[in-house]
Each structure stands twice: as C-alpha cells, then as structure tokens.
Design a protein around this motif. Structure first.
Motif, PDB file in Angstrom:
ATOM      1  N   THR A 276       0.827  -1.213   0.000  1.00 35.37           N
ATOM      2  CA  THR A 276       0.000   0.000   0.000  1.00 35.37           C
ATOM      3  C   THR A 276       0.856   1.255   0.000  1.00 35.37           C
ATOM      4  O   THR A 276       0.537   2.236  -0.672  1.00 35.37           O
ATOM      5  N   VAL A 277       1.978   1.257   0.718  1.00 36.98           N
ATOM      6  CA  VAL A 277       2.861   2.431   0.698  1.00 36.98           C
ATOM      7  C   VAL A 277       3.407   2.652  -0.709  1.00 36.98           C
ATOM      8  O   VAL A 277       3.391   3.776  -1.229  1.00 36.98           O
ATOM      9  N   ALA A 278       3.888   1.593  -1.354  1.00 38.22           N
ATOM     10  CA  ALA A 278       4.406   1.734  -2.715  1.00 38.22           C
ATOM     11  C   ALA A 278       3.337   2.262  -3.661  1.00 38.22           C
ATOM     12  O   ALA A 278       3.621   3.048  -4.571  1.00 38.22           O
ATOM     13  N   ASP A 279       2.087   1.864  -3.424  1.00 40.18           N
ATOM     14  CA  ASP A 279       0.964   2.238  -4.279  1.00 40.18           C
ATOM     15  C   ASP A 279       0.337   3.554  -3.826  1.00 40.18           C
ATOM     16  O   ASP A 279      -0.883   3.705  -3.815  1.00 40.18           O
ATOM     17  N   ASN A 280       1.191   4.494  -3.422  1.00 43.54           N
ATOM     18  CA  ASN A 280       0.740   5.829  -2.994  1.00 43.54           C
ATOM     19  C   ASN A 280      -0.320   5.752  -1.907  1.00 43.54           C
ATOM     20  O   ASN A 280      -1.328   6.472  -1.933  1.00 43.54           O
ATOM     21  N   ALA A 281      -0.084   4.866  -0.920  1.00 41.32           N
ATOM     22  CA  ALA A 281      -1.021   4.698   0.197  1.00 41.32           C
ATOM     23  C   ALA A 281      -2.431   4.377  -0.298  1.00 41.32           C
ATOM     24  O   ALA A 281      -3.419   4.804   0.289  1.00 41.32           O
ATOM     25  N   SER A 282      -2.501   3.621  -1.401  1.00 38.05           N
ATOM     26  CA  SER A 282      -3.780   3.221  -2.006  1.00 38.05           C
ATOM     27  C   SER A 282      -4.635   4.434  -2.373  1.00 38.05           C
ATOM     28  O   SER A 282      -5.864   4.390  -2.300  1.00 38.05           O
ATOM     29  N   GLY A 283      -3.982   5.511  -2.781  1.00 38.45           N
ATOM     30  CA  GLY A 283      -4.719   6.711  -3.169  1.00 38.45           C
ATOM     31  C   GLY A 283      -5.415   6.541  -4.504  1.00 38.45           C
ATOM     32  O   GLY A 283      -4.916   5.846  -5.394  1.00 38.45           O
TER      33      GLY A 283
END
Length: 272
Positions: free
Chosen positions: A157-164
C-alpha cells in the motif's frame, strides 16, 4: 541504494504504473522488495509521483492512511502512512467520477485541512497545526488499489501511494475554532442508507494528531507541508464498498456534507 535495490524499486514502480495505465490490477509488489522494507516502498511511491509530475501533474497536498489501530494491526505496522494528492485526482463535490478512473474503489469519510502557513519545524505541536490551518472541510477519499483483489501488505500500500485514488472536498469552509473535530460524528450513506459511521476520535485520537504526524514525517523527508496544501487526515470510520452508479454522501457534525457520484460501468444501461 545499491544498484540491485534501485532495480527492484524501478521494477515495482513499473508494475504499478502499468496497472494504472491499462486499468488491469497487478500482482503485489512485495515480492520485488525486501521483506517489510517501508523505505524501499516509499522510494517506489516517490518514483511514481515524480513520473506524474514530469507528465505535468501538480501536488495539491497529502493524505494520511492507516490511522486505525485495527488496520495497523492487520498490516503489521505501528504507525500511519502517507501518499501524495495530485491535481488530477481532485473531483468537485457531487460531480460524477467515471467508473474505472479508480481501480477497485472504496470510499471513506475524512476531515480535510487546508493550510495557510508552512509547517517546517523539526517537531510540531497541535498548536502549530491549528495556527497553520486556514479552514477544515468534509472530504470523501476514494481509495483504490492497483493490486489485484486488495491483496496488500504495508509495503504494497505504501508503494501504491497509500492506495490513493481520488478525493472530493466539501465547499463550505469551517474555522477550527467553530468545530470540535475529536467528537464530530460522521455518517456515510449510500442512496440514503448508512454504510459507515464513526467520529474524529477514531483518527489517531484526533484528526489534528494525524496532521502533526504528517508534518513531522514530511520535514524529516525534506518536503515539508506548505501553505495551500490540502491534508486528508484519515478515515473516521470503516471503508465502504462502491459499485457502478452509486451516490455516496458523508455528513460530519460541524463540517457539513460532501457527495461522490460514480459513473456506470461500460456497457451498463439504466436499470429497468
């Protein structure tokens, strides 16, 4: 970073970016990065953000995630995370968000703070955040995951922009002195039916605490919060599932309401 670490970060960024471009969710990226390495995950996020900026996008603020202790325990972390807000992810209140714009969307209601002063201290207090805040707004965050079936760890989720995914702000500014954000109750409704409830205390004990954490964290990373930034402080209640054609409205005591409308899936006609 070593050359092998750089290659891993670039591979993870490419996997997520391809999912965003094609609209096809990908497998998790944790297999590409060192186990539990949040620094590497943030390096992926930063690389993806830089690519978006190079393509003409603009950072409009930041979002705080993982503010719920239950979700932190689920993902094996003991602190929130953060992601960037970009200009093309801002949706006007009540405007329709075309289906597919956000992959695997879910919605959560939050308190947004809009800053009028920079927050550049090494360590901030709640008073610093209050002085720096121009006003608060109700907000809906449309979270999404480029990772198939939301099969995520904290690294993913962090890599994925905090799931933004996208965000919607209300349009009636409220001064912090006129609202008690800690006790402010929230209800999120889908077509008039409640699907999530909560209050400000569910967000790290107070939404301002989340803003303090974000301000301190971004200063350590050399990119402090600036005047004009919007800060999404974190969910006040559980995420709600979203389906094509849904209309969601959040009401937060003292702040008012905000709506998000979702378009129909391709080929889907009006219900008969």
């Amino acid at each position: 970073m070593t050359s092998s670490e750089n290659r891993a970060v670039e591979a993870a960024a490419e996997r997520l970016d391809r999912a965003r471009r094609t609209g096809v969710p990908c497998t998790p990226v944790r297999d590409l990065l060192p186990t539990g390495d949040l620094d590497a995950a943030y390096a992926v996020q930063s690389l993806l953000t830089e690519r978006r900026l190079a393509a003409g996008r603009r950072i409009t603020g930041w979002k705080v995630g993982l503010t719920s202790p239950a979700v932190q325990r689920q993902l094996g972390v003991d602190a929130p995370d953060f992601g960037a807000l970009l200009d093309d992810t801002a949706v006007p209140d009540g405007a329709e968000l075309p289906w597919g714009t956000v992959l695997q969307p879910k919605a959560e209601a939050e308190v947004a703070l809009v800053l009028e002063r920079d927050l550049g201290h090494e360590r901030h207090t709640v008073a610093d955040v209050i002085r720096a805040t121009a006003f608060a707004l109700p907000a809906l965050e449309v979270v999404g995951s480029r990772i198939r079936d939301w099969d995520i760890t904290a690294v993913d989720t962090v890599a994925d922009n905090a799931s933004g995914g996208a965000y919607v702000l209300g349009t009636r500014p409220v001064l912090l002195r006129d609202v008690d954000l800690r006790t402010a109750g929230m209800v999120l409704e889908r077509r008039g039916e409640p699907v999530s409830t909560g209050a400000g205390v569910a967000c790290l004990g107070h939404p301002l605490h989340a803003a303090v954490w974000l301000a301190d964290t971004l200063v350590r990373l050399g990119r402090p919060l600036r005047a004009g930034d919007t800060v999404l402080t974190g969910a006040l209640g559980p995420m709600a599932a979203v389906a094509p054609g849904d209309v969601l409205e959040a009401r937060i005591d003292g702040l008012g309401s905000v709506r998000a409308a979702f378009g129909r899936a391709a080929g889907e006609g009006d219900p008969r």
